[in-house]
Design a protein around this motif. Structure first.
Motif, PDB file in Angstrom:
ATOM      1  N   PRO A   1     -22.028 143.039  -6.632  1.00 42.40           N
ATOM      2  CA  PRO A   1     -22.372 144.461  -6.762  1.00 42.40           C
ATOM      3  C   PRO A   1     -21.268 145.393  -6.285  1.00 42.40           C
ATOM      4  O   PRO A   1     -21.198 146.542  -6.711  1.00 42.40           O
ATOM      5  N   ASN A   2     -20.393 144.927  -5.405  1.00 44.32           N
ATOM      6  CA  ASN A   2     -19.318 145.767  -4.865  1.00 44.32           C
ATOM      7  C   ASN A   2     -18.028 145.622  -5.649  1.00 44.32           C
ATOM      8  O   ASN A   2     -16.946 145.862  -5.118  1.00 44.32           O
ATOM      9  N   GLN A   3     -18.148 145.190  -6.892  1.00 44.37           N
ATOM     10  CA  GLN A   3     -16.973 144.983  -7.734  1.00 44.37           C
ATOM     11  C   GLN A   3     -16.191 146.283  -7.917  1.00 44.37           C
ATOM     12  O   GLN A   3     -16.759 147.311  -8.303  1.00 44.37           O
ATOM     13  N   PRO A   4     -14.892 146.311  -7.621  1.00 48.28           N
ATOM     14  CA  PRO A   4     -14.117 147.543  -7.810  1.00 48.28           C
ATOM     15  C   PRO A   4     -13.986 147.888  -9.286  1.00 48.28           C
ATOM     16  O   PRO A   4     -13.879 146.999 -10.129  1.00 48.28           O
ATOM     17  N   SER A   5     -14.034 149.172  -9.581  1.00 47.97           N
ATOM     18  CA  SER A   5     -13.930 149.603 -10.972  1.00 47.97           C
ATOM     19  C   SER A   5     -12.482 149.515 -11.444  1.00 47.97           C
ATOM     20  O   SER A   5     -11.546 149.688 -10.667  1.00 47.97           O
ATOM     21  N   GLU A   6     -12.327 149.252 -12.736  1.00 47.24           N
ATOM     22  CA  GLU A   6     -10.998 149.153 -13.319  1.00 47.24           C
ATOM     23  C   GLU A   6     -10.631 150.469 -13.984  1.00 47.24           C
ATOM     24  O   GLU A   6     -11.441 151.092 -14.654  1.00 47.24           O
ATOM     25  N   ARG A   7      -9.391 150.883 -13.797  1.00 49.49           N
ATOM     26  CA  ARG A   7      -8.912 152.086 -14.450  1.00 49.49           C
ATOM     27  C   ARG A   7      -8.363 151.736 -15.822  1.00 49.49           C
ATOM     28  O   ARG A   7      -8.022 150.597 -16.108  1.00 49.49           O
ATOM     29  N   GLU A   8      -8.283 152.753 -16.650  1.00 54.76           N
ATOM     30  CA  GLU A   8      -7.735 152.565 -17.988  1.00 54.76           C
ATOM     31  C   GLU A   8      -6.249 152.228 -17.902  1.00 54.76           C
ATOM     32  O   GLU A   8      -5.508 152.811 -17.112  1.00 54.76           O
ATOM     33  N   ALA A   9      -5.829 151.249 -18.705  1.00 55.49           N
ATOM     34  CA  ALA A   9      -4.413 150.897 -18.747  1.00 55.49           C
ATOM     35  C   ALA A   9      -3.610 152.083 -19.284  1.00 55.49           C
ATOM     36  O   ALA A   9      -4.029 152.760 -20.229  1.00 55.49           O
ATOM     37  N   GLN A  10      -2.470 152.342 -18.655  1.00 51.84           N
ATOM     38  CA  GLN A  10      -1.640 153.481 -19.037  1.00 51.84           C
ATOM     39  C   GLN A  10      -0.415 153.009 -19.817  1.00 51.84           C
ATOM     40  O   GLN A  10       0.256 152.062 -19.417  1.00 51.84           O
ATOM     41  N   THR A  11      -0.155 153.677 -20.930  1.00 52.33           N
ATOM     42  CA  THR A  11       1.041 153.389 -21.720  1.00 52.33           C
ATOM     43  C   THR A  11       2.212 154.137 -21.103  1.00 52.33           C
ATOM     44  O   THR A  11       2.232 155.371 -21.096  1.00 52.33           O
ATOM     45  N   VAL A  12       3.181 153.405 -20.573  1.00 53.14           N
ATOM     46  CA  VAL A  12       4.316 154.024 -19.869  1.00 53.14           C
ATOM     47  C   VAL A  12       5.588 154.000 -20.706  1.00 53.14           C
ATOM     48  O   VAL A  12       6.548 154.707 -20.393  1.00 53.14           O
ATOM     49  N   ILE A  13       5.620 153.171 -21.766  1.00 49.55           N
ATOM     50  CA  ILE A  13       6.766 153.143 -22.683  1.00 49.55           C
ATOM     51  C   ILE A  13       6.222 153.141 -24.107  1.00 49.55           C
ATOM     52  O   ILE A  13       5.330 152.350 -24.437  1.00 49.55           O
ATOM     53  N   MET A  14       6.753 154.018 -24.941  1.00 49.04           N
ATOM     54  CA  MET A  14       6.358 154.052 -26.341  1.00 49.04           C
ATOM     55  C   MET A  14       7.585 154.339 -27.189  1.00 49.04           C
ATOM     56  O   MET A  14       8.302 155.306 -26.940  1.00 49.04           O
ATOM     57  N   ASP A  15       7.800 153.469 -28.153  1.00 49.60           N
ATOM     58  CA  ASP A  15       8.961 153.618 -29.051  1.00 49.60           C
ATOM     59  C   ASP A  15      10.267 153.696 -28.280  1.00 49.60           C
ATOM     60  O   ASP A  15      11.166 154.467 -28.622  1.00 49.60           O
ATOM     61  N   GLY A  16      10.378 152.899 -27.211  1.00 49.43           N
ATOM     62  CA  GLY A  16      11.602 152.850 -26.443  1.00 49.43           C
ATOM     63  C   GLY A  16      11.833 154.031 -25.526  1.00 49.43           C
ATOM     64  O   GLY A  16      12.929 154.181 -24.976  1.00 49.43           O
ATOM     65  N   LYS A  17      10.815 154.874 -25.322  1.00 53.01           N
ATOM     66  CA  LYS A  17      10.955 156.045 -24.465  1.00 53.01           C
ATOM     67  C   LYS A  17       9.932 155.999 -23.342  1.00 53.01           C
ATOM     68  O   LYS A  17       8.787 155.610 -23.551  1.00 53.01           O
ATOM     69  N   ILE A  18      10.356 156.428 -22.156  1.00 56.51           N
ATOM     70  CA  ILE A  18       9.480 156.418 -20.985  1.00 56.51           C
ATOM     71  C   ILE A  18       8.564 157.632 -21.019  1.00 56.51           C
ATOM     72  O   ILE A  18       8.997 158.750 -21.278  1.00 56.51           O
ATOM     73  N   LEU A  19       7.280 157.402 -20.762  1.00 54.10           N
ATOM     74  CA  LEU A  19       6.297 158.474 -20.682  1.00 54.10           C
ATOM     75  C   LEU A  19       6.081 158.805 -19.203  1.00 54.10           C
ATOM     76  O   LEU A  19       5.329 158.129 -18.501  1.00 54.10           O
ATOM     77  N   ASN A  20       6.751 159.830 -18.733  1.00 57.07           N
ATOM     78  CA  ASN A  20       6.722 160.169 -17.313  1.00 57.07           C
ATOM     79  C   ASN A  20       5.325 160.550 -16.825  1.00 57.07           C
ATOM     80  O   ASN A  20       4.953 160.254 -15.690  1.00 57.07           O
ATOM     81  N   GLU A  21       4.560 161.201 -17.677  1.00 67.49           N
ATOM     82  CA  GLU A  21       3.211 161.631 -17.268  1.00 67.49           C
ATOM     83  C   GLU A  21       2.325 160.437 -16.957  1.00 67.49           C
ATOM     84  O   GLU A  21       1.595 160.430 -15.968  1.00 67.49           O
ATOM     85  N   SER A  22       2.402 159.405 -17.790  1.00 69.72           N
ATOM     86  CA  SER A  22       1.600 158.201 -17.569  1.00 69.72           C
ATOM     87  C   SER A  22       2.058 157.469 -16.309  1.00 69.72           C
ATOM     88  O   SER A  22       1.231 156.942 -15.553  1.00 69.72           O
ATOM     89  N   LEU A  23       3.367 157.439 -16.087  1.00 64.39           N
ATOM     90  CA  LEU A  23       3.882 156.825 -14.859  1.00 64.39           C
ATOM     91  C   LEU A  23       3.356 157.555 -13.631  1.00 64.39           C
ATOM     92  O   LEU A  23       2.932 156.927 -12.651  1.00 64.39           O
ATOM     93  N   GLY A  24       3.362 158.877 -13.687  1.00 60.28           N
ATOM     94  CA  GLY A  24       2.864 159.663 -12.568  1.00 60.28           C
ATOM     95  C   GLY A  24       1.384 159.443 -12.329  1.00 60.28           C
ATOM     96  O   GLY A  24       0.926 159.434 -11.185  1.00 60.28           O
ATOM     97  N   THR A  25       0.616 159.244 -13.410  1.00 60.67           N
ATOM     98  CA  THR A  25      -0.819 158.983 -13.281  1.00 60.67           C
ATOM     99  C   THR A  25      -1.074 157.711 -12.491  1.00 60.67           C
ATOM    100  O   THR A  25      -2.037 157.628 -11.711  1.00 60.67           O
ATOM    101  N   MET A  26      -0.215 156.704 -12.675  1.00 60.09           N
ATOM    102  CA  MET A  26      -0.353 155.441 -11.954  1.00 60.09           C
ATOM    103  C   MET A  26       0.288 155.489 -10.573  1.00 60.09           C
ATOM    104  O   MET A  26       0.234 154.509  -9.823  1.00 60.09           O
ATOM    105  N   GLY A  27       0.933 156.639 -10.238  1.00 64.99           N
ATOM    106  CA  GLY A  27       1.614 156.742  -8.949  1.00 64.99           C
ATOM    107  C   GLY A  27       2.899 155.942  -8.894  1.00 64.99           C
ATOM    108  O   GLY A  27       3.303 155.469  -7.826  1.00 64.99           O
TER     109      GLY A  27
END
Length: 285
Positions: free
Chosen positions: A162-188
């Protein structure tokens, strides 16, 4: 102009018009269409077929008819969004077919559904006993929503822990060879962390088509070149092995020492580590 060329022009024009009409009405599965929307679709298809082949029918008049039929469900949807009574009148309401394992015969008669049809719908949901059902609702789309009794539902991870920790949505940090800074920041996380993880995998950012970080901070990548084999991340497996080694070391120390207090300390720490492995071990291997 030859008739065959007129048929081609009319057919292409109607096809383009129907495409934009469908875009306007939005995306819906066939099973989600209301009775009225089904009738509209059939009628529009019939008008379009007639316009394509019957050159005696006026093209502008036919297109006007199609536009009127197409706008009807769109206008009804606009009114239905803000008026529940109107929505229930147009789209219909759900009906309870089973409650606490008991069939609501009156509701079946109202919806003109036989007991055989009800049993068939239950079998399509992998339910073979009415008594196993807590609640079953017949939706306006014609689908049956079924809630099994608690003792008949499949066991979930939440039931076991019952105390199972919740999972967050996987964040896409690279797309088409480019870094997505916003997604990186979301993951800290930062670019330095990302570069280190890519170095461990032996790839560069430019070669990555898609890179994602899961809720446990694990980076997975998909490369442009599918022939390149990316090694699986081993950090979590190494951590799990290290934790198991700690248990073994504590047990070994407790056997080797003659000091009773030290022996007790090692045994307690071994037990604590085993409990920790039970909680997090499934995430590490």
């Amino acid at each position: 102009m030859p008739e065959w060329l007129l048929v081609i022009i009319r057919s292409v024009s109607i096809l383009i018009g129907l495409f934009f009409i469908l875009k306007l009405l939005g995306k819906k599965q066939l099973s989600e269409l209301s009775f009225f929307e089904t009738i509209v679709g059939i009628t529009i298809g019939d008008i379009a077929g007639t316009l394509s082949m019957d050159l005696a029918v006026s093209l502008p008049q036919g297109l006007t008819a199609i536009a009127i039929w197409a706008l009807a469900p769109f206008i009804l949807d606009v009114f239905s969004v803000n008026n529940k009574k109107f929505r229930d009148f147009v789209q219909g309401k759900s009906a309870v077919f089973i409650k606490n394992g008991k069939i609501m015969e009156d509701n079946l008669k109202k919806e003109k559904i036989t007991s055989d049809e009800l049993l068939e719908m239950l079998r399509n949901k992998n339910v073979f006993r009415v008594a196993d059902v807590e609640f079953a609702t017949y939706e306006p789309t014609g689908d049956l929503s079924v809630l099994l009794k608690k003792e008949n539902r499949p066991i979930t991870l939440g039931d076991l822990n019952p105390n199972q920790p919740s999972e967050r949505e996987a964040q896409t940090v690279i797309m088409d060879g480019k870094i997505l800074n916003e997604s990186l920041g979301t993951m800290g996380l930062g670019r330095g962390w990302l570069k280190n993880e890519l170095d461990k995998l032996g790839v560069t950012i430019e070669n990555v088509y898609l890179g994602q970080v899961d809720s446990y901070g694990q980076l997975t990548v998909d490369l442009y070149d599918d022939k390149i084999q990316v090694p699986e991340p081993v950090e979590t497996k190494l951590l799990f092995a290290s934790m198991k080694k700690c248990v073994a070391d504590f047990e070994l120390f407790s056997l080797q020492t003659e000091n009773s207090s030290a022996k007790s300390m090692y045994e307690k720490n071994a037990t604590k580590m085993e409990h920790l492995i039970e909680k997090v071990g499934k995430y590490l291997h």
